[in-house]
Structure formats: structure tokens, C-alpha cells
Design a protein around this motif. Structure first.
Motif, mmCIF file in Angstrom:
data_model
loop_
_atom_site.group_PDB
_atom_site.id
_atom_site.type_symbol
_atom_site.label_atom_id
_atom_site.label_comp_id
_atom_site.label_asym_id
_atom_site.label_seq_id
_atom_site.Cartn_x
_atom_site.Cartn_y
_atom_site.Cartn_z
ATOM 1 N N VAL A 99 66.855 8.265 73.735
ATOM 2 C CA VAL A 99 65.905 7.333 73.105
ATOM 3 C C VAL A 99 64.683 7.097 73.996
ATOM 4 O O VAL A 99 63.542 7.135 73.520
ATOM 5 N N LEU A 100 64.921 6.870 75.279
ATOM 6 C CA LEU A 100 63.811 6.576 76.183
ATOM 7 C C LEU A 100 62.861 7.755 76.306
ATOM 8 O O LEU A 100 61.636 7.579 76.328
ATOM 9 N N THR A 101 63.392 8.958 76.362
ATOM 10 C CA THR A 101 62.530 10.138 76.473
ATOM 11 C C THR A 101 61.708 10.333 75.206
ATOM 12 O O THR A 101 60.539 10.735 75.269
ATOM 13 N N MET A 102 62.300 10.043 74.058
ATOM 14 C CA MET A 102 61.543 10.126 72.811
ATOM 15 C C MET A 102 60.361 9.170 72.822
ATOM 16 O O MET A 102 59.257 9.503 72.386
ATOM 17 N N ILE A 103 60.598 7.977 73.347
ATOM 18 C CA ILE A 103 59.534 6.967 73.401
ATOM 19 C C ILE A 103 58.483 7.348 74.439
ATOM 20 O O ILE A 103 57.277 7.336 74.159
ATOM 21 N N LEU A 104 58.939 7.689 75.634
ATOM 22 C CA LEU A 104 58.007 8.047 76.711
ATOM 23 C C LEU A 104 57.194 9.283 76.352
ATOM 24 O O LEU A 104 56.024 9.401 76.740
ATOM 25 N N GLY A 105 57.825 10.195 75.609
ATOM 26 C CA GLY A 105 57.146 11.424 75.242
ATOM 27 C C GLY A 105 55.862 11.192 74.472
ATOM 28 O O GLY A 105 54.885 11.927 74.634
ATOM 29 N N LYS A 106 55.836 10.166 73.644
ATOM 30 C CA LYS A 106 54.631 9.864 72.861
ATOM 31 C C LYS A 106 53.467 9.504 73.777
ATOM 32 O O LYS A 106 52.325 9.931 73.567
ATOM 33 N N PHE A 107 53.755 8.704 74.811
ATOM 34 C CA PHE A 107 52.706 8.309 75.758
ATOM 35 C C PHE A 107 52.289 9.484 76.645
ATOM 36 O O PHE A 107 51.105 9.679 76.915
ATOM 37 N N VAL A 108 53.280 10.251 77.088
ATOM 38 C CA VAL A 108 52.985 11.411 77.929
ATOM 39 C C VAL A 108 52.142 12.420 77.170
ATOM 40 O O VAL A 108 51.145 12.943 77.688
ATOM 41 N N LEU A 109 52.518 12.693 75.929
ATOM 42 C CA LEU A 109 51.787 13.658 75.114
ATOM 43 C C LEU A 109 50.347 13.198 74.877
ATOM 44 O O LEU A 109 49.406 13.997 74.946
ATOM 45 N N ALA A 110 50.177 11.910 74.620
ATOM 46 C CA ALA A 110 48.831 11.369 74.399
ATOM 47 C C ALA A 110 47.973 11.529 75.649
ATOM 48 O O ALA A 110 46.791 11.904 75.574
ATOM 49 N N GLU A 111 48.543 11.242 76.818
ATOM 50 C CA GLU A 111 47.796 11.363 78.073
ATOM 51 C C GLU A 111 47.460 12.814 78.387
ATOM 52 O O GLU A 111 46.367 13.118 78.881
ATOM 53 N N LEU A 112 48.382 13.712 78.111
ATOM 54 C CA LEU A 112 48.130 15.136 78.369
ATOM 55 C C LEU A 112 46.997 15.649 77.485
ATOM 56 O O LEU A 112 46.185 16.482 77.908
ATOM 57 N N ARG A 113 46.951 15.148 76.261
ATOM 58 C CA ARG A 113 45.857 15.546 75.369
ATOM 59 C C ARG A 113 44.522 15.020 75.870
ATOM 60 O O ARG A 113 43.500 15.714 75.799
ATOM 61 N N LYS A 114 44.526 13.791 76.397
ATOM 62 C CA LYS A 114 43.298 13.221 76.956
ATOM 63 C C LYS A 114 42.808 14.035 78.149
ATOM 64 O O LYS A 114 41.609 14.244 78.335
ATOM 65 N N LEU A 115 43.764 14.485 78.949
ATOM 66 C CA LEU A 115 43.426 15.276 80.138
ATOM 67 C C LEU A 115 43.114 16.730 79.798
ATOM 68 O O LEU A 115 42.712 17.504 80.665
ATOM 69 N N LYS A 116 43.328 17.092 78.520
ATOM 70 C CA LYS A 116 43.148 18.466 78.061
ATOM 71 C C LYS A 116 44.003 19.418 78.888
ATOM 72 O O LYS A 116 43.553 20.501 79.311
ATOM 73 N N ALA A 117 45.253 18.972 79.112
ATOM 74 C CA ALA A 117 46.191 19.765 79.914
ATOM 75 C C ALA A 117 46.865 20.794 79.032
ATOM 76 O O ALA A 117 48.067 20.748 78.782
ATOM 77 N N GLY A 118 46.072 21.735 78.524
ATOM 78 C CA GLY A 118 46.597 22.752 77.624
ATOM 79 C C GLY A 118 47.140 23.959 78.363
ATOM 80 O O GLY A 118 46.672 24.301 79.450
#
Length: 328
Positions: free
Chosen positions: A12-31
Motif C-alpha cells: 500500500v505504501l509503495t503504491m501511494i509513494l509511487g504517485k509522488f515519485v512519478l510526478a517528481e520524476l516527470r518534473k525533472l524530465k528523468a526519462g
């Protein structure tokens, strides 16, 4: 009970944290940058956020600390040692990923730099476990149910080689959507169930936390088509966790069975390179490592993942029968 709580909480925690991590990675353009010599059909994956392994690293870490707090108060820190060791490898992977993202190419740390850092981390971990009385130099042989005492220096060299090899084998396995996360999720389930049976609560907590975290990451973010890749950050962390648990249970040879997919992937790469050099340009496989060869043979990513997970499950069951007499 704490092990089952860790399993659910990790997911459950990883599912929740993943949303924030994914959003930050997109902001950083970490493609993700796709290798020029890699499969051309993977070009469409270029730009998919990488370093997503941060989600299950954080998720499993928080749960391991929370569920293992009572054990730490009682002076049992083995789960902490295993997690921190895996985290060091995750940090090495993070540096590698970060350099790739900043330089916009699929090359980060050099092979020599990664090898030296990984070898140093392995030696420190092994010496710490030995100092704490958590690791012997008795090599347990599965199925035969016997141990062979090995000179400590020889054992240290062997163990360091196994750890570095395991870490890089898991890293090599992370080549298609969901492969490393799902296969390693099964391996973590093996360690979790073994810990429950043998009443190794602290190791069970870490195994369960990471098992739950991996399946949460896989189901929501990493299955095909992947919304996020774990990157070297995640794969090196997983390799460190798998190797560390094998040594924490004091039965490193079990890696031959539970890590069968990692071994096959690595062997396919070694065979390909060796055959290419020996025949001056011919290839043994259509493409290496093994999962790319199967893709070239027409297998879908989903089929490869499903088959590799089933193979891992069968070999984990076999591994349990091989080691079930270890602490009886």
C-alpha cells in the motif's frame, strides 16, 4: 503478525509513494534513454520516467523500520543491516541513473567505477555481519544438508564475488517491463515464507516489506506497458537485497536456485560475447540477454514475464526442499 503487516503495508505504501515519485520524476524530465545498440522496438519507451525504484526503496525502508522497531529495541538489527546494505547499492545505481539523465545518454558510471564501489560495499557488509556474529564461514550445501568449513579469507573472497555477481545479474534482468520487479517479488516471497517457518522474524519483516513493495510497484507502475522504470537505482538495490538475504540466512548457495532467472540472463550475455569473439562476428542468440532473444523469437513482454515468474516460483519451491533441514 508483524511480517504479514509488513507485507500489506509495503504494498500500500509503495503504491501511494509511487504517485509522488512519478510526478517528481516527470518534473525533472528523468526519462529513460534507449541504448543505440538495444532493441529497436524499445525506442517507443524513450522518455518513460526512470529511477522509479525510489518508490519501493522508500516504501520497504519505512515499513522495515516501523515493523521491526521492537526487534531493534531488543538489540536485533539484522534487518537493518540488510536494508542499509541494499540501500548502498541503490545509491550507486542512483548516481549512475542521475548521470545518465543529466547527460541524456544511456551511459552513467563506468564499469570499473561500479565494480570498485560494489566490491567495497560487499566486503564491508560481510565483515560487519561476521563481526556481529551473524555470518559464519561454513558453506551450507542444499539437499546434501551438510556444511563445509572454509577459510575465512577464502570465504570472504567467494562471498564478495557472489554478491557483486548477483547484483549485476539482477541489473541485467531489468530489461523489459515488469521483469525484475515480478521475478524478485517471488524471490522475496521465498525468503519471507522461509523466515516465517524458521521464526526469523526480523529477516521476515524485511523480506515481506520488500515483497509487498515490489508487487505494489509492479501492479500499479511497472507492468507492461510500464508507466515507470525502476532504473539502476531499483535494480541494484534489489540485487543487493537478494544477495544480502542469502548471506543473512547463512545459505548463499540457495541463490543458484532462487536466482535461476538471473543466472540464465547472465549466462546468455556471457555466451553471446564469448561466441561473438570466438567466431569473429557470429551470434549464438538473436540478441542478448535472454529476454531480448525471446522477444526476437516473437514472445511478447507479458509472456516472457509470466514464464520467468513461473520458472522462478518452481525453483523457489525446489529451493525450499533443498534447504528445509538447515535449521532443524
Amino acid at each position: 503478525m508483524s511480517i504479514y503487516v509488513a507485507l500489506l503495508a509495503g504494498c500500500v505504501l509503495t503504491m501511494i509513494l509511487g504517485k509522488f515519485v512519478l510526478a517528481e520524476l516527470r518534473k525533472l524530465k528523468a526519462g529513460q534513454e534507449i541504448r543505440q545498440d538495444g532493441p529497436t522496438w524499445h525506442n517507443s519507451k524513450a522518455g518513460t520516467p526512470t529511477m522509479g525504484g525510489i518508490a519501493f526503496i522508500l516504501g520497504s525502508g519505512i515499513v522495515t523500520f516501523a515493523c521491526g522497531w521492537q526487534q531493534m529495541l531488543a538489540g536485533d538489527f539484522v534487518h537493518l543491516y540488510v536494508y542499509l546494505f541494499a540501500l548502498i547499492f541503490g545509491l550507486i545505481g542512483f548516481v549512475d541513473d542521475y548521470r545518465k539523465v543529466r547527460q541524456h545518454q544511456n551511459e552513467g558510471l563506468t564499469a570499473k567505477q561500479k565494480f570498485v564501489l560494489q566490491l567495497l560495499a560487499a566486503v564491508v557488509f560481510l565483515c560487519l555481519m561476521r563481526y556481529e556474529g551473524l555470518l559464519t564461514n561454513d558453506l551450507y550445501i542444499p539437499f546434501a544438508n551438510v556444511t563445509v568449513t572454509v577459510n575465512w579469507v577464502v570465504y570472504l573472497a567467494f562471498a564478495a564475488f557472489v554478491i557483486v555477481g548477483c547484483v549485476n545479474a539482477v541489473n541485467l534482468t531489468d530489461g523489459i517491463d515488469g521483469l525484475a520487479s515480478s521475478v524478485t517479488g517471488v524471490v522475496m516471497a521465498f525468503f519471507m515464507i522461509t523466515a516465517i517457518i524458521w521464526k526469523f522474524t526480523t529477516l521476515g519483516i524485511f523480506s515481506a516489506a520488500l515483497c509487498g513493495s515490489l508487487w505494489g510497484f509492479y501492479m500499479l507502475y511497472n507492468h507492461h506497458p510500464a508507466k515507470c522504470f525502476m532504473g539502476d537505482t531499483g535494480s541494484l538495490f534489489l540485487g543487493g537485497a537478494v544477495a544480502a538475504l542469502a548471506f543473512a540466512f547463512d545459505m548463499p548457495l540457495v541463490l543458484i536456485l532462487v536466482g535461476i532467472i538471473y543466472i540464465l540472463e547472465t549466462l546468455s550475455d556471457i555466451i553471446q560475447v564469448g561466441y561473438f569473439k570466438a567466431t569473429h562476428g557470429k551470434r549464438f542468440f538473436k540478441m542478448a540477454p535472454l529476454h531480448h532473444h525471446l522477444e526476437r523469437c516473437g514472445w511478447s513482454e507479458v509472456k516472457i514475464v509470466s514464464v520467468f515468474v513461473c520458472i522462478t516460483f518452481v525453483f523457489c519451491v525446489l529451493a525450499y526442499y533443498g534447504i528445509r533441514g538447515r535449521y532443524l
